[in-house]
Scaffold this active site. Sequence first.
Site, mmCIF file in Angstrom:
data_model
loop_
_atom_site.group_PDB
_atom_site.id
_atom_site.type_symbol
_atom_site.label_atom_id
_atom_site.label_comp_id
_atom_site.label_asym_id
_atom_site.label_seq_id
_atom_site.Cartn_x
_atom_site.Cartn_y
_atom_site.Cartn_z
ATOM 1 N N SER A 34 0.854 -1.187 0.000
ATOM 2 C CA SER A 34 0.000 0.000 0.000
ATOM 3 C C SER A 34 0.886 1.231 0.000
ATOM 4 O O SER A 34 1.944 1.246 0.643
ATOM 5 C CB SER A 34 -0.899 0.009 1.241
ATOM 6 O OG SER A 34 -1.532 1.267 1.387
ATOM 7 N N TYR B 54 -1.227 -1.498 9.930
ATOM 8 C CA TYR B 54 -1.401 -1.889 8.529
ATOM 9 C C TYR B 54 -0.156 -1.552 7.716
ATOM 10 O O TYR B 54 0.348 -2.392 6.954
ATOM 11 C CB TYR B 54 -2.624 -1.173 7.961
ATOM 12 C CG TYR B 54 -2.947 -1.536 6.532
ATOM 13 C CD1 TYR B 54 -3.434 -2.794 6.208
ATOM 14 C CD2 TYR B 54 -2.785 -0.605 5.502
ATOM 15 C CE1 TYR B 54 -3.745 -3.128 4.900
ATOM 16 C CE2 TYR B 54 -3.093 -0.926 4.193
ATOM 17 C CZ TYR B 54 -3.571 -2.184 3.897
ATOM 18 O OH TYR B 54 -3.869 -2.516 2.592
#
Length: 245
Positions: free
Chosen positions: A140, A153
Amino acid sequence: MTTQQRVAIVTGGSRGIGREVAQQLAADGFAVLVGYAGNKDAADEVVRDIEATGGSAVAARADVGDETEVAALFDLAEATYGGVDAVVHAAGRMLLAPVAELDLDELDALYRTNIRGTFAVGQQAARRLRTGGALVNFSSSVVGLAFPTYGAYAASKGAVEALTLVLARELRGRDVTVNVVAPGPTATDLFLDGKDEETVARLAAQPPLERLGTPRDIASVVSFLAGPGGHWVNGQVLRANGGII
């Protein structure tokens, strides 16, 4: 001369970016094994959509954090289609919380899917991908953006990037590429859930292209990496984010 059927496994293939990737690879001529964690109906719908356009697909459940279930996923692809040429590991979990308030049990569950799952899928891909094959993992762009509440995350996706680059070098001599795609803000149900219009508009305005990404944008990048045109790209992190960083 005979043309060998190309075969792809897509984990997390029942929704969001994974669903779009499965459909795109089917359009590219791959037979697709659609991996899913729990939503069988959604996975079966992807299979029907692919078959409706003349493609071939089968759905299979697997917890990517369980190496036995991951191995069974590859067994099924080989038994059904004869081998595996592309693996797209799109399965993942997201946990948002400030570091000071993070529930470490939830952190363990996140890491089981995002880190252990990437190792389990990567192990089988390294052992079984045919010559000329490709493994595409997902990170990401938040790894670089460092948004507050994304600590757990982002840390898990940083691990995915590190593993991907190491594995690319470990597969020297196999003619197999290993890359990672790091999307920016992308208009999926998972991303949009819980965000008000102002937040979405602010995130959409950040890239120079001034919009959110779409699952189709990301699937096109994966299609390139999994196909012959992208085979000279290896051991790279592709930040597909409209120029946000």
